[in-house]
Write a protein that holds these residues in place. Structure first.
Motif, PDB file in Angstrom:
ATOM      1  N   ASP A 288       0.810  -1.220   0.000  1.00  0.00           N
ATOM      2  CA  ASP A 288       0.000   0.000   0.000  1.00  0.00           C
ATOM      3  C   ASP A 288       0.845   1.272   0.000  1.00  0.00           C
ATOM      4  N   LEU A 289       2.125   1.152  -0.355  1.00  0.00           N
ATOM      5  CA  LEU A 289       2.961   2.344  -0.471  1.00  0.00           C
ATOM      6  C   LEU A 289       2.279   3.327  -1.410  1.00  0.00           C
ATOM      7  N   SER A 290       2.144   4.582  -0.978  1.00  0.00           N
ATOM      8  CA  SER A 290       1.249   5.486  -1.698  1.00  0.00           C
ATOM      9  C   SER A 290       1.941   6.630  -2.424  1.00  0.00           C
ATOM     10  N   TYR A 291       3.182   6.943  -2.061  1.00  0.00           N
ATOM     11  CA  TYR A 291       3.861   8.033  -2.752  1.00  0.00           C
ATOM     12  C   TYR A 291       5.358   7.883  -2.620  1.00  0.00           C
ATOM     13  N   ARG A 345       6.570   6.266 -12.014  1.00  0.00           N
ATOM     14  CA  ARG A 345       5.112   6.251 -11.889  1.00  0.00           C
ATOM     15  C   ARG A 345       4.502   5.059 -12.640  1.00  0.00           C
ATOM     16  N   THR A 346       4.982   4.789 -13.838  1.00  0.00           N
ATOM     17  CA  THR A 346       4.460   3.667 -14.621  1.00  0.00           C
ATOM     18  C   THR A 346       4.718   2.342 -13.909  1.00  0.00           C
ATOM     19  N   ALA A 347       5.904   2.204 -13.331  1.00  0.00           N
ATOM     20  CA  ALA A 347       6.227   0.984 -12.595  1.00  0.00           C
ATOM     21  C   ALA A 347       5.334   0.834 -11.372  1.00  0.00           C
ATOM     22  N   ALA A 348       5.144   1.933 -10.638  1.00  0.00           N
ATOM     23  CA  ALA A 348       4.327   1.874  -9.426  1.00  0.00           C
ATOM     24  C   ALA A 348       2.865   1.590  -9.734  1.00  0.00           C
ATOM     25  N   ALA A 349       2.374   2.151 -10.838  1.00  0.00           N
ATOM     26  CA  ALA A 349       0.961   2.003 -11.178  1.00  0.00           C
ATOM     27  C   ALA A 349       0.562   0.554 -11.419  1.00  0.00           C
ATOM     28  N   LEU A 351       1.225  -1.781  -9.529  1.00  0.00           N
ATOM     29  CA  LEU A 351       0.894  -2.327  -8.220  1.00  0.00           C
ATOM     30  C   LEU A 351      -0.086  -1.450  -7.451  1.00  0.00           C
ATOM     31  N   ASN A 352      -0.040  -0.142  -7.675  1.00  0.00           N
ATOM     32  CA  ASN A 352      -0.953   0.793  -7.017  1.00  0.00           C
ATOM     33  C   ASN A 352      -1.294   1.903  -8.000  1.00  0.00           C
ATOM     34  N   PRO A 353      -2.472   1.845  -8.622  1.00  0.00           N
ATOM     35  CA  PRO A 353      -2.831   2.843  -9.649  1.00  0.00           C
ATOM     36  C   PRO A 353      -2.861   4.273  -9.132  1.00  0.00           C
ATOM     37  N   ASP A 354      -2.963   4.458  -7.813  1.00  0.00           N
ATOM     38  CA  ASP A 354      -3.062   5.805  -7.249  1.00  0.00           C
ATOM     39  C   ASP A 354      -1.735   6.331  -6.716  1.00  0.00           C
ATOM     40  N   PHE A 355      -0.653   5.646  -7.005  1.00  0.00           N
ATOM     41  CA  PHE A 355       0.658   6.033  -6.480  1.00  0.00           C
ATOM     42  C   PHE A 355       1.080   7.386  -7.037  1.00  0.00           C
ATOM     43  N   ASP A 356       1.597   8.273  -6.147  1.00  0.00           N
ATOM     44  CA  ASP A 356       2.067   9.601  -6.538  1.00  0.00           C
ATOM     45  C   ASP A 356       3.588   9.647  -6.571  1.00  0.00           C
ATOM     46  N   VAL A 357       4.131  10.267  -7.597  1.00  0.00           N
ATOM     47  CA  VAL A 357       5.559  10.587  -7.674  1.00  0.00           C
ATOM     48  C   VAL A 357       5.676  12.097  -7.598  1.00  0.00           C
ATOM     49  N   ILE A 358       6.433  12.580  -6.617  1.00  0.00           N
ATOM     50  CA  ILE A 358       6.470  14.005  -6.277  1.00  0.00           C
ATOM     51  C   ILE A 358       7.909  14.489  -6.335  1.00  0.00           C
ATOM     52  N   GLY A 377      -1.371  14.297 -13.786  1.00  0.00           N
ATOM     53  CA  GLY A 377      -1.886  13.109 -13.132  1.00  0.00           C
ATOM     54  C   GLY A 377      -1.211  12.889 -11.795  1.00  0.00           C
ATOM     55  N   HIS A 378      -0.603  11.732 -11.656  1.00  0.00           N
ATOM     56  CA  HIS A 378       0.044  11.382 -10.395  1.00  0.00           C
ATOM     57  C   HIS A 378       1.527  11.741 -10.370  1.00  0.00           C
ATOM     58  N   VAL A 379       1.975  12.553 -11.294  1.00  0.00           N
ATOM     59  CA  VAL A 379       3.338  13.089 -11.271  1.00  0.00           C
ATOM     60  C   VAL A 379       3.222  14.583 -10.990  1.00  0.00           C
ATOM     61  N   THR A 380       3.701  15.008  -9.828  1.00  0.00           N
ATOM     62  CA  THR A 380       3.490  16.383  -9.403  1.00  0.00           C
ATOM     63  C   THR A 380       4.747  16.920  -8.709  1.00  0.00           C
ATOM     64  N   TRP A 381       4.642  18.094  -8.124  1.00  0.00           N
ATOM     65  CA  TRP A 381       5.797  18.740  -7.511  1.00  0.00           C
ATOM     66  C   TRP A 381       5.414  19.339  -6.165  1.00  0.00           C
ATOM     67  N   GLU A 382       6.437  19.656  -5.374  1.00  0.00           N
ATOM     68  CA  GLU A 382       6.221  20.259  -4.064  1.00  0.00           C
ATOM     69  C   GLU A 382       7.295  21.302  -3.798  1.00  0.00           C
ATOM     70  N   ALA A 383       6.969  22.199  -2.873  1.00  0.00           N
ATOM     71  CA  ALA A 383       7.887  23.299  -2.540  1.00  0.00           C
ATOM     72  C   ALA A 383       7.342  24.022  -1.316  1.00  0.00           C
ATOM     73  N   PRO A 384       8.116  24.925  -0.716  1.00  0.00           N
ATOM     74  CA  PRO A 384       7.599  25.738   0.387  1.00  0.00           C
ATOM     75  C   PRO A 384       6.729  26.898  -0.083  1.00  0.00           C
ATOM     76  N   SER A 385       6.710  27.120  -1.383  1.00  0.00           N
ATOM     77  CA  SER A 385       5.862  28.144  -1.990  1.00  0.00           C
ATOM     78  C   SER A 385       5.579  27.718  -3.416  1.00  0.00           C
ATOM     79  N   LEU A 386       4.359  27.955  -3.873  1.00  0.00           N
ATOM     80  CA  LEU A 386       4.033  27.630  -5.260  1.00  0.00           C
ATOM     81  C   LEU A 386       4.656  28.628  -6.223  1.00  0.00           C
ATOM     82  N   LEU A 387       5.210  29.711  -5.680  1.00  0.00           N
ATOM     83  CA  LEU A 387       5.829  30.738  -6.515  1.00  0.00           C
ATOM     84  C   LEU A 387       7.333  30.535  -6.636  1.00  0.00           C
TER      85      LEU A 387
END
Length: 777
Positions: A288-291, A345-349, A351-358, A377-387
């Motif tokens: 159930d690894l999710s991200y 993401r393709t490899a994870a999907a 086993l878990n179609p909802d897996f996120d790669v960040i 889709g499930h490939v996204t990004w993160e940061a301390p600010s969206l700017l």
């Protein structure tokens, strides 16, 4: 039915026959709380996840929401507790125990629907549970994950190493392997046919078993497991001796490493196969690894041909041919990063179609747009600010406009209106980004525990809510919650998650009342507020206000005008655990680290004065008031709680005073070294001696605190110290600091400007060769 807070009693609590661990845990907690028995059937209160079926009395609007909890308990002891997330089931039960005013009998009888503010909320870079504080003494993993669930988190991070330090190839006098102790990548947990035999099987198995145990523990409380990894991470040179055509980018920091370290060529099909198999191997251990959060371009990891690699753009031969312009290289590098992420993401999907790669996106200033254009889709990004664009963000310290780079820290409490515009545009492109924020001392005032800043935290959470964010991350997690039992920050997190309209003052008054009773609640909430009013005036000092306070050995290194007036043998006790390469300027200069100018003379002077005027001047009377209150009370819960807060405020006083001392050292020593007249030198020396007096008194106070307090006011390793935090022999080191500071305090201020050119210890340059900085031509 009344609104009194009499204990709730039930006869029966049941859960589904094939219950998930979270349903079992929540049902058991409810039974324990109410004196009920548990059983599979019969009239009672059922505890179940929403996917099994919605309660009949659930409001219609709940069907349009993806994150909520529902509590209904009738007078006859029947009803249901239902939630969309396993962790919310446990949070709902804990509300019955801790928030009687919000879950009165009348509300429970009618049914109480609580939508969650943030449907995706995780601890990130979780210091004690998985990262560089994982050997913290008195840390209780199960109590920690329970605290996460109770506070409204939905996920937990699970890739922590089993041992105190990582297994990594090294050479003499090299610090670099310690950078592999946090956010460990695939190579520390699994091998593939490509890497089999590179790492010992017993090392991999121990780490993978530990990862599985952390996931199991989180799962018990309904927290979905995920990983935060520095990738693509390096492989040892002995691997590339066998497979030279798979060599990718050199990613190590040449000042901190003594071995060049390389990643795999990320576009090579064999590399892609390796990463697919590695991720799937981890996921078969934790289905159930999710991200997966990808941190990179630091700490032994990096992407080929990107501009922010420490040695500059470089990589293998497969991505782009030579002599292309910078824009073309940036485009090729950015598009390759996207291919890497989508390969995972393709490899994870499978086993878990909802897996996120960040992807943490800050390192990619010039590749930024190329990377974002390929996400979805499930490939996204993160940061301390969206700017964010590189490490530049439009936020300044609330008290010092010149003090920037505060995004993601405790000082970052607002959200620029443009954040909402960026969020809207990202979602229109099919990308839901994640914002991280600070809920604890990690990356703020390490190694302190349990410092309260509930108003600042609540302001940030409400700003994120107003912006429309649904996915957020608490950088550093909640540290060691069991050792900070009166800390208000987790209570504020829960309130923002499930009662966002409730004023923070009311939240804190209610919590304080449960701790010290109504007679002393105002004293406690006032003290929390007054501490924040001091804290918010603290300048953010580069590196020191993150992990640098520990890795520069700020507390235990002698505070003297010439750091090398202390003989090498007497410095060894702190240098062995500092981030001190033999030729790093930080060996001799408190204001520098490698080629970074952390503190200037002018900046040091201003920040020291600001701390005197606005921080220390507020802390001393606050501590005096708390001490008087504690001494004026008989033995009671109120006395214990107020003493705990007094000692944590004292710990911060000693921390920030040492921070002030560092700034004063830079002001005075730089002033002396740069002076051309004796009057200026004399003034700088006198001021530095006053700073030394202050620091000596400060360290004596810290020793007295550590030897007398019953509170765990800072994180200490229960195994052995390392660069990132102190060990249980800290007091011994502090006493050594006092002795050496007194002994060498009258040395003339001096900084060896030629420290960078020193040979490796145990070697020498050819006789007669000059290793001094050439004069400017």
């Amino acid at each position: 039915m009344s609104t009194t807070s009499a204990p709730l009693t039930l006869n029966l609590v049941n859960h589904p026959a094939s219950a998930e661990p979270a349903e079992i845990t929540a049902a058991a907690e409810l039974a324990k709380l109410t004196g009920a028995r548990t059983g599979p059937t019969g009239p009672g209160v059922s505890v179940a996840l929403a996917w099994r079926g919605l309660p009949a009395q659930l409001p219609a609007k709940a069907k349009e929401s993806t994150a909520w909890m529902w509590l209904r308990i009738a007078e006859d002891g029947t009803g249901e507790i239902c939630a969309t997330h396993g962790s919310f089931l446990f949070a709902a039960v804990r509300l019955l125990a801790t928030n009687p005013g919000d879950v009165t009998r009348e509300k429970l009888a009618a049914g109480l629907w609580l939508p969650a503010t943030f449907g995706w909320h995780r601890p990130h870079w979780d210091a004690c549970y998985t990262q560089y504080w994982r050997s913290a003494r008195k840390f209780e993993p199960e109590r920690y994950v329970a605290a996460l669930a109770e506070a409204g988190f939905t996920h937990c991070e699970v890739n922590g190493l089993q041992a105190h330090m990582p297994y990594e190839d090294s050479v003499a006098w090299e610090y670099y392997p310690q950078f592999y102790t946090y956010a460990p990548g695939f190579n520390h947990f699994v091998d593939t046919p490509l890497t089999q035999g590179i790492w010992p099987g017993h090392y991999l198995d121990a780490n993978l078993n530990h990862l599985k145990s952390l996931a199991d523990l989180g799962r018990r409380y309904g927290l979905k497991p995920g990983v935060c990894m520095f990738e693509p991470r390096t492989l040892p040179e002995r691997f590339f001796a066998k497979h030279p055509t798979l060599r990718g980018a050199r990613v190590d920091h040449p000042f901190r490493s003594r071995l060049p370290r390389y990643t795999l060529a990320q576009d090579h099909p064999i590399t892609q196969r390796h990463y697919r198999e590695a991720l799937q191997k981890v996921m078969r251990a934790v289905p159930d690894l999710s991200y997966m959060s990808v941190w990179t371009n630091d700490s032994g990891a990096g992407f080929e041909h990107t501009a922010s690699l420490y040695v500059g753009r470089n990589g293998g031969p497969y991505m782009i041919r030579e002599w292309r312009n910078h824009d073309k290289v940036a485009q090729a590098a950015g598009e390759s990063i996207v291919r890497y992420l989508k390969n995972l993401r393709t490899a994870a999907a499978e086993l878990n179609p909802d897996f996120d790669v960040i992807l943490r996106i800050e390192p990619f200033k010039v590749e930024h747009e190329h990377i974002k254009a390929g996400m979805g889709g499930h490939v996204t990004w993160e940061a301390p600010s969206l700017l964010v664009r590189g490490y530049d963000v439009p936020y300044a310290h609330p008290k010092y406009p010149e003090n920037r780079a505060i995004a993601g820290s405790l000082f970052h409490t607002t959200m620029d209106p443009k954040e909402k515009e960026t969020l809207t545009a990202s979602r229109a492109a099919g990308v839901d980004p994640i914002l991280h924020y600070s809920a604890s001392g990690v990356m703020n005032h390490e190694p302190l525990l349990g410092l309260p800043y509930p108003h600042l935290l609540h302001a940030k959470l409400m700003a994120m809510r107003e912006t429309g964010l649904n996915r957020i991350s608490a950088l550093g997690g909640l540290t060691n919650t069991a050792q900070a039992p009166y800390w208000p920050n987790p209570v504020v997190l829960r309130a923002a998650q499930f009662f966002p309209a409730k004023p923070v003052a009311q939240v804190l008054t209610e919590f304080a009342t449960t701790l010290v009773g109504p007679a002393h609640a105002a004293s406690l909430t006032t003290a929390w507020k007054e501490f924040e009013e001091a804290l918010v005036w603290q300048p953010l000092v580069g590196l020191y206000c993150a992990f640098g306070f520990c890795w520069q050995r700020t507390w235990d290194r002698p505070f003297v005008p010439d750091l090398e007036a202390v003989p090498a043998a007497e410095r060894e006790y702190y240098e062995r655990h500092g981030c001190f390469q033999h030729n790093n300027p930080s060996v001799v200069d408190l204001g520098k680290d490698v080629l970074f100018d952390l503190i200037t003379r002018e900046g040091g002077a201003k920040m020291a004065a600001d701390m005197d005027r606005h921080v220390l001047a507020r802390l001393h009377p606050l501590i005096a008031r708390l001490d008087a209150q504690v001494k004026g009370l008989a033995a009671s819960p109120a006395q214990v709680v107020l003493a705990d807060l007094r000692d944590r405020v004292r710990a911060y006083l000693h921390w920030v005073t040492s921070l002030r001392s560092i700034c004063a050292w830079c002001e005075c020593v730089y002033g002396y070294v740069g002076a051309t007249d004796e009057a200026t030198k004399d003034a700088c020396e006198q001021k530095l001696q006053s700073a030394i007096d202050l620091e000596l008194a400060n360290i004596r106070g810290l020793i007295e605190l550590l030897e007398t307090t019953t509170a765990e006011v800072l994180v200490l390793s229960g195994v052995a110290e390392n660069t990132f935090f102190y060990g249980e022999n800290l007091v011994v080191h502090l006493k050594t600091k006092l002795r050496l500071t007194e002994k060498y305090r009258h040395a003339k201020p001096r900084i060896d400007k030629d420290v960078m050119w020193r040979p490796t210890p145990g070697t020498s340059w050819p006789a007669g060769w000059d290793a001094t900085t050439p004069a400017a031509s």
